[in-house]
Design a protein around this motif. Structure first.
Motif, PDB file in Angstrom:
ATOM      1  N   UNK A  87     -30.538  21.977 -26.933  1.00 50.44           N
ATOM      2  CA  UNK A  87     -29.866  22.864 -26.285  1.00 50.44           C
ATOM      3  C   UNK A  87     -30.116  24.316 -26.913  1.00 50.44           C
ATOM      4  N   UNK A  88     -30.185  24.588 -27.715  1.00 53.15           N
ATOM      5  CA  UNK A  88     -30.379  25.697 -28.313  1.00 53.15           C
ATOM      6  C   UNK A  88     -31.789  26.052 -28.276  1.00 53.15           C
ATOM      7  N   UNK A  89     -32.955  25.282 -28.264  1.00 53.63           N
ATOM      8  CA  UNK A  89     -34.111  25.535 -28.373  1.00 53.63           C
ATOM      9  C   UNK A  89     -34.702  25.744 -26.860  1.00 53.63           C
ATOM     10  N   UNK A  90     -34.017  24.975 -26.042  1.00 55.62           N
ATOM     11  CA  UNK A  90     -34.441  25.225 -24.346  1.00 55.62           C
ATOM     12  C   UNK A  90     -33.530  26.566 -23.842  1.00 55.62           C
ATOM     13  N   UNK A  91     -32.708  26.946 -24.688  1.00 50.44           N
ATOM     14  CA  UNK A  91     -31.825  28.324 -24.249  1.00 50.44           C
ATOM     15  C   UNK A  91     -32.592  29.343 -24.739  1.00 50.44           C
ATOM     16  N   UNK A  92     -33.236  29.447 -25.690  1.00 54.89           N
ATOM     17  CA  UNK A  92     -34.357  30.362 -26.358  1.00 54.89           C
ATOM     18  C   UNK A  92     -35.586  30.624 -25.734  1.00 54.89           C
ATOM     19  N   UNK A  93     -36.047  29.396 -25.133  1.00 55.98           N
ATOM     20  CA  UNK A  93     -37.266  29.612 -24.392  1.00 55.98           C
ATOM     21  C   UNK A  93     -37.056  30.075 -22.797  1.00 55.98           C
ATOM     22  N   UNK A  94     -35.949  29.910 -22.418  1.00 53.90           N
ATOM     23  CA  UNK A  94     -35.354  30.261 -21.061  1.00 53.90           C
ATOM     24  C   UNK A  94     -35.447  29.317 -20.336  1.00 53.90           C
ATOM     25  N   UNK A  95     -35.787  27.874 -20.683  1.00 48.80           N
ATOM     26  CA  UNK A  95     -35.718  26.518 -19.929  1.00 48.80           C
ATOM     27  C   UNK A  95     -34.452  26.149 -19.420  1.00 48.80           C
ATOM     28  N   UNK A  96     -34.570  25.284 -18.366  1.00 48.68           N
ATOM     29  CA  UNK A  96     -33.071  24.887 -17.839  1.00 48.68           C
ATOM     30  C   UNK A  96     -32.714  23.900 -18.934  1.00 48.68           C
ATOM     31  N   UNK A  97     -31.333  23.372 -18.675  1.00 45.54           N
ATOM     32  CA  UNK A  97     -30.941  22.451 -19.767  1.00 45.54           C
ATOM     33  C   UNK A  97     -31.650  21.082 -19.839  1.00 45.54           C
ATOM     34  N   UNK A  98     -31.785  20.720 -21.105  1.00 50.28           N
ATOM     35  CA  UNK A  98     -32.436  19.469 -21.467  1.00 50.28           C
ATOM     36  C   UNK A  98     -31.541  18.184 -21.198  1.00 50.28           C
ATOM     37  N   UNK A  99     -30.391  18.145 -20.889  1.00 48.99           N
ATOM     38  CA  UNK A  99     -29.286  17.215 -20.404  1.00 48.99           C
ATOM     39  C   UNK A  99     -27.981  17.699 -19.766  1.00 48.99           C
ATOM     40  N   UNK A 100     -27.537  17.066 -18.938  1.00 47.06           N
ATOM     41  CA  UNK A 100     -26.422  17.239 -18.406  1.00 47.06           C
ATOM     42  C   UNK A 100     -25.139  17.635 -19.362  1.00 47.06           C
ATOM     43  N   UNK A 101     -24.002  18.031 -19.180  1.00 46.37           N
ATOM     44  CA  UNK A 101     -22.868  18.405 -19.954  1.00 46.37           C
ATOM     45  C   UNK A 101     -22.150  17.271 -20.129  1.00 46.37           C
ATOM     46  N   UNK A 102     -21.727  16.853 -21.194  1.00 42.92           N
ATOM     47  CA  UNK A 102     -21.209  15.720 -21.698  1.00 42.92           C
ATOM     48  C   UNK A 102     -19.370  15.987 -21.806  1.00 42.92           C
ATOM     49  N   UNK A 103     -18.678  14.984 -21.392  1.00 49.84           N
ATOM     50  CA  UNK A 103     -17.301  15.273 -21.303  1.00 49.84           C
ATOM     51  C   UNK A 103     -16.638  15.208 -22.596  1.00 49.84           C
ATOM     52  N   UNK A 104     -15.730  15.820 -22.492  1.00 50.67           N
ATOM     53  CA  UNK A 104     -14.784  16.054 -24.173  1.00 50.67           C
ATOM     54  C   UNK A 104     -14.055  14.664 -24.185  1.00 50.67           C
ATOM     55  N   UNK A 105     -13.497  14.364 -25.343  1.00 51.00           N
ATOM     56  CA  UNK A 105     -12.859  13.117 -25.354  1.00 51.00           C
ATOM     57  C   UNK A 105     -11.364  13.180 -24.848  1.00 51.00           C
ATOM     58  N   UNK A 106     -10.796  14.451 -24.860  1.00 51.46           N
ATOM     59  CA  UNK A 106      -9.374  14.684 -24.410  1.00 51.46           C
ATOM     60  C   UNK A 106      -9.432  14.502 -23.015  1.00 51.46           C
ATOM     61  N   UNK A 107     -10.741  14.930 -22.394  1.00 51.09           N
ATOM     62  CA  UNK A 107     -10.511  14.607 -20.893  1.00 51.09           C
ATOM     63  C   UNK A 107     -10.797  13.312 -20.412  1.00 51.09           C
ATOM     64  N   UNK A 108     -11.359  12.423 -21.096  1.00 53.48           N
ATOM     65  CA  UNK A 108     -11.477  11.035 -21.017  1.00 53.48           C
ATOM     66  C   UNK A 108     -10.219  10.560 -21.136  1.00 53.48           C
ATOM     67  N   UNK A 109      -9.456  10.796 -22.159  1.00 50.52           N
ATOM     68  CA  UNK A 109      -7.974  10.201 -22.297  1.00 50.52           C
ATOM     69  C   UNK A 109      -7.179  10.616 -20.877  1.00 50.52           C
TER      70      UNK A 109
END
Length: 305
Positions: free
Chosen positions: A166-188
């Motif tokens: 994700x850092x590499x894509x952000x530095x290149x100005x590219x869109x995200x390489x993957x969708x955002x993953x959910x935090x474990x507390x939200x799963x709970x």
């Protein structure tokens, strides 16, 4: 489920296409098998021996883990649940022994369908939830399939996954390489909202290293696809791929003999289905299935006195 409550960056159409793709050569991804083996270790702390159990998307979740579960519960019928019937059949065939092996003919009964409500005492879902476009609906399906006092075992990817990429894509100005993953507390929180009790959540970070950037990209394609709604809208050419491979050189670590490293955050979850509780009102309606489960649980409690 309102669209505002679904994963905000996950494209449902892309998720459906990924779910429909056949697993390469009928083999489960290596990382999924490794995580499943760690889930199996957690079963040592659970006393309940399921009379029946269900494996959600077994081909992606881990065929070797499925074989070990069959050995752990040799007499318990199992339900193989998959979005594509062909994948359920492939999982059944892959988990059986050779035709001359006794286990092929003496194994537990297997159904290639979703279990009826309250039919199973264990539900196993490895590395599935982070690909779900409607995770709360999926969790509700799991709750519906479980019997009272049955338990859920699942794992998925957490938000720190692919942070280097994700850092590499952000530095290149590219869109995200993957969708955002959910935090474990939200799963709970989602588990409690669906009616589960005593959810236990934990996580670990796993660093995988690769000999070349090409091997790194190949394994990522085995694990999934970019399901971000704002990903690149079309195919990229050879020039862009060359830029990506060059950018991935930043992942090489001297302390890993120059190998290319990526972080994966793995979330593990375990929860129980409790006896249904209903608020006392002037007029209350209780479903027939809930009533049966409440009476069975009460009888079991009397037998223990």
């Amino acid at each position: 489920m309102p669209s505002s409550e679904r994963p905000p960056t996950l494209d449902p159409a892309a998720a459906a296409r990924w779910a429909a793709l056949p697993v390469r050569q009928g083999l489960s991804p290596w990382l999924h098998e490794e995580i499943a083996s760690r889930m199996l270790e957690r079963l040592d702390f659970i006393r309940l021996q399921p009379q029946q159990w269900a494996h959600w998307e077994p081909l992606r979740g881990g065929i070797e883990a499925h074989r070990q579960l069959l050995q752990r519960y040799p007499k318990a019928p199992v339900w193989l649940v998959a979005g594509q019937p062909s994948q359920a059949r492939a999982a059944l065939e892959a988990s059986r022994g050779r035709w001359w092996q006794l286990s092929r003919w003496t194994g537990p009964a297997t159904a290639l369908s979703t279990p009826p409500a309250g039919a199973v005492q264990m539900l196993w879902a490895n590395m599935l939830l982070h690909h779900a476009a409607d995770p709360q609906a999926l969790i509700a399906d799991w709750h519906r399939a479980l019997a009272v006092d049955g338990f859920l075992m699942f794992s998925c990817l957490g938000p720190d996954t692919l942070r280097e990429l994700r850092q590499i894509y952000a530095q290149k100005g590219w869109p995200e390489p993957a969708h955002e993953f959910t935090d474990m507390h939200d799963w709970g929180d989602m588990l409690v909202h669906a009616g589960f009790a005593e959810p236990v959540m934990d996580m670990e970070r796993i660093t995988l290293s690769y000999e070349t950037p090409e091997r790194l990209l190949a394994e990522l394609r085995e694990l999934g696809r970019n399901l971000h709604g704002q990903r690149f809208s079309g195919l990229r050419g050879r020039r862009w791929r060359a830029q990506l491979l060059q950018a991935l050189q930043a992942l090489a670590r001297p302390d890993e003999q120059g190998r290319f490293c990526l972080t994966f955050e793995v979330v593990y979850g375990h929860a129980l289905k409790p006896v249904p509780r209903h608020k006392v009102q002037s007029e209350s309606q209780i479903g027939l299935q809930d009533m049966r489960q409440m009476l069975q649980a009460r009888k079991a409690g009397f037998r223990q006195l």
